[in-house]
Design a protein around this motif. Structure first.
Motif, PDB file in Angstrom:
ATOM      1  N   SER A  20      13.969  14.238  -4.876  1.00  0.00           N
ATOM      2  CA  SER A  20      12.524  14.432  -4.986  1.00  0.00           C
ATOM      3  C   SER A  20      12.013  13.912  -6.337  1.00  0.00           C
ATOM      4  CB  SER A  20      12.185  15.911  -4.825  1.00  0.00           C
ATOM      5  OG  SER A  20      10.802  16.103  -4.855  1.00  0.00           O
ATOM      6  N   THR A  21      12.740  14.241  -7.394  1.00  0.00           N
ATOM      7  CA  THR A  21      12.379  13.767  -8.728  1.00  0.00           C
ATOM      8  C   THR A  21      12.446  12.242  -8.792  1.00  0.00           C
ATOM      9  OG1 THR A  21      13.180  15.800  -9.744  1.00  0.00           O
ATOM     10  CG2 THR A  21      12.979  13.872 -11.182  1.00  0.00           C
ATOM     11  N   SER A  22      13.502  11.677  -8.238  1.00  0.00           N
ATOM     12  CA  SER A  22      13.661  10.217  -8.230  1.00  0.00           C
ATOM     13  C   SER A  22      12.516   9.557  -7.475  1.00  0.00           C
ATOM     14  CB  SER A  22      14.987   9.818  -7.588  1.00  0.00           C
ATOM     15  OG  SER A  22      16.059  10.227  -8.382  1.00  0.00           O
ATOM     16  N   HIS A  23      12.144  10.140  -6.330  1.00  0.00           N
ATOM     17  CA  HIS A  23      11.044   9.575  -5.548  1.00  0.00           C
ATOM     18  C   HIS A  23       9.750   9.548  -6.362  1.00  0.00           C
ATOM     19  CE1 HIS A  23       7.572  10.001  -2.795  1.00  0.00           C
ATOM     20  NE2 HIS A  23       8.146   8.942  -2.254  1.00  0.00           N
ATOM     21  N   CYS A  24       9.444  10.652  -7.021  1.00  0.00           N
ATOM     22  CA  CYS A  24       8.216  10.728  -7.829  1.00  0.00           C
ATOM     23  C   CYS A  24       8.234   9.716  -8.969  1.00  0.00           C
ATOM     24  CB  CYS A  24       8.032  12.138  -8.378  1.00  0.00           C
ATOM     25  SG  CYS A  24       7.624  13.362  -7.138  1.00  0.00           S
ATOM     26  N   LYS A  25       9.357   9.627  -9.660  1.00  0.00           N
ATOM     27  CA  LYS A  25       9.446   8.706 -10.793  1.00  0.00           C
ATOM     28  C   LYS A  25       9.362   7.247 -10.341  1.00  0.00           C
ATOM     29  CE  LYS A  25      11.956  11.510 -14.124  1.00  0.00           C
ATOM     30  NZ  LYS A  25      13.083  11.570 -15.046  1.00  0.00           N
ATOM     31  N   MET A  26      10.092   6.908  -9.294  1.00  0.00           N
ATOM     32  CA  MET A  26      10.099   5.524  -8.822  1.00  0.00           C
ATOM     33  C   MET A  26       8.731   5.112  -8.284  1.00  0.00           C
ATOM     34  SD  MET A  26      13.008   4.306  -9.537  1.00  0.00           S
ATOM     35  CE  MET A  26      13.649   5.436 -10.753  1.00  0.00           C
ATOM     36  N   THR A  27       8.033   6.053  -7.642  1.00  0.00           N
ATOM     37  CA  THR A  27       6.679   5.775  -7.161  1.00  0.00           C
ATOM     38  C   THR A  27       5.741   5.507  -8.332  1.00  0.00           C
ATOM     39  OG1 THR A  27       7.033   7.131  -5.185  1.00  0.00           O
ATOM     40  CG2 THR A  27       4.757   6.690  -5.807  1.00  0.00           C
ATOM     41  N   GLU A  28       5.875   6.304  -9.369  1.00  0.00           N
ATOM     42  CA  GLU A  28       5.039   6.107 -10.560  1.00  0.00           C
ATOM     43  C   GLU A  28       5.360   4.775 -11.248  1.00  0.00           C
ATOM     44  OE1 GLU A  28       2.155   6.714 -13.385  1.00  0.00           O
ATOM     45  OE2 GLU A  28       2.468   7.748 -11.491  1.00  0.00           O
ATOM     46  N   ALA A  30       6.570   2.131  -9.850  1.00  0.00           N
ATOM     47  CA  ALA A  30       6.069   1.058  -8.981  1.00  0.00           C
ATOM     48  C   ALA A  30       4.568   0.861  -9.170  1.00  0.00           C
ATOM     49  CB  ALA A  30       6.383   1.361  -7.524  1.00  0.00           C
ATOM     50  N   SER A  31       3.850   1.962  -9.331  1.00  0.00           N
ATOM     51  CA  SER A  31       2.396   1.848  -9.497  1.00  0.00           C
ATOM     52  C   SER A  31       2.010   1.200 -10.822  1.00  0.00           C
ATOM     53  CB  SER A  31       1.730   3.221  -9.366  1.00  0.00           C
ATOM     54  OG  SER A  31       1.979   4.013 -10.510  1.00  0.00           O
ATOM     55  N   ASP A  35       4.924  -6.979 -12.429  1.00  0.00           N
ATOM     56  CA  ASP A  35       5.665  -8.005 -11.695  1.00  0.00           C
ATOM     57  C   ASP A  35       5.868  -7.566 -10.241  1.00  0.00           C
ATOM     58  OD1 ASP A  35       8.247  -9.201 -10.620  1.00  0.00           O
ATOM     59  OD2 ASP A  35       7.991 -10.381 -12.454  1.00  0.00           O
ATOM     60  N   PRO A  36       5.503  -8.413  -9.275  1.00  0.00           N
ATOM     61  CA  PRO A  36       5.640  -8.032  -7.867  1.00  0.00           C
ATOM     62  C   PRO A  36       7.081  -7.718  -7.449  1.00  0.00           C
ATOM     63  CG  PRO A  36       4.349 -10.040  -8.069  1.00  0.00           C
ATOM     64  CD  PRO A  36       4.863  -9.713  -9.425  1.00  0.00           C
ATOM     65  N   GLU A  37       8.041  -8.425  -8.006  1.00  0.00           N
ATOM     66  CA  GLU A  37       9.448  -8.172  -7.668  1.00  0.00           C
ATOM     67  C   GLU A  37       9.910  -6.820  -8.209  1.00  0.00           C
ATOM     68  OE1 GLU A  37      11.688  -9.861  -5.720  1.00  0.00           O
ATOM     69  OE2 GLU A  37       9.893 -10.952  -5.127  1.00  0.00           O
ATOM     70  N   VAL A  38       9.489  -6.502  -9.413  1.00  0.00           N
ATOM     71  CA  VAL A  38       9.843  -5.212 -10.013  1.00  0.00           C
ATOM     72  C   VAL A  38       9.168  -4.089  -9.241  1.00  0.00           C
ATOM     73  CG1 VAL A  38       9.670  -3.795 -12.096  1.00  0.00           C
ATOM     74  CG2 VAL A  38      10.248  -6.225 -12.282  1.00  0.00           C
ATOM     75  N   GLN A  43       9.556   0.427  -5.472  1.00  0.00           N
ATOM     76  CA  GLN A  43       9.079   1.014  -4.230  1.00  0.00           C
ATOM     77  C   GLN A  43      10.231   1.212  -3.241  1.00  0.00           C
ATOM     78  OE1 GLN A  43       5.888   2.250  -3.834  1.00  0.00           O
ATOM     79  NE2 GLN A  43       6.986   3.246  -2.171  1.00  0.00           N
ATOM     80  N   HIS A  44      11.139   0.251  -3.208  1.00  0.00           N
ATOM     81  CA  HIS A  44      12.318   0.381  -2.345  1.00  0.00           C
ATOM     82  C   HIS A  44      13.166   1.589  -2.782  1.00  0.00           C
ATOM     83  CE1 HIS A  44      15.631  -0.681   0.256  1.00  0.00           C
ATOM     84  NE2 HIS A  44      16.435  -0.636  -0.780  1.00  0.00           N
TER      85      HIS A  44
END
Length: 60
Positions: A20-28, A30-31, A35-38, A43-44
């Motif tokens: 859950s923590t990883s999802h929140c951090k990675m979403t942030e 990504a936002s 860079d589109p690739e990053v 997001q992946h």
């Protein structure tokens, strides 16, 4: 299904919380990525963390 021990429940709680923590951090991340690739990479990772969390929730 067999009974889940207290230790199993604690381990599940720990793993689910981590995903859950990883999802929140990675979403942030990504936002905020320029860079589109990053952005795609973050997001992946967020999607993967959410999928793993949902799979673990099935054991509860």
């Amino acid at each position: 299904m067999s009974d889940i021990s207290i230790l199993d429940l604690q381990n599940l709680r720990h793993l689910i919380g981590g995903y859950s923590t990883s999802h929140c951090k990675m979403t942030e991340y990504a936002s905020q990525a320029q860079d589109p690739e990053v952005k795609k990479l973050f997001q992946h990772a967020a999607d993967s963390a959410m999928k793993n969390k949902q799979e673990l929730m099935k054991f509860l």
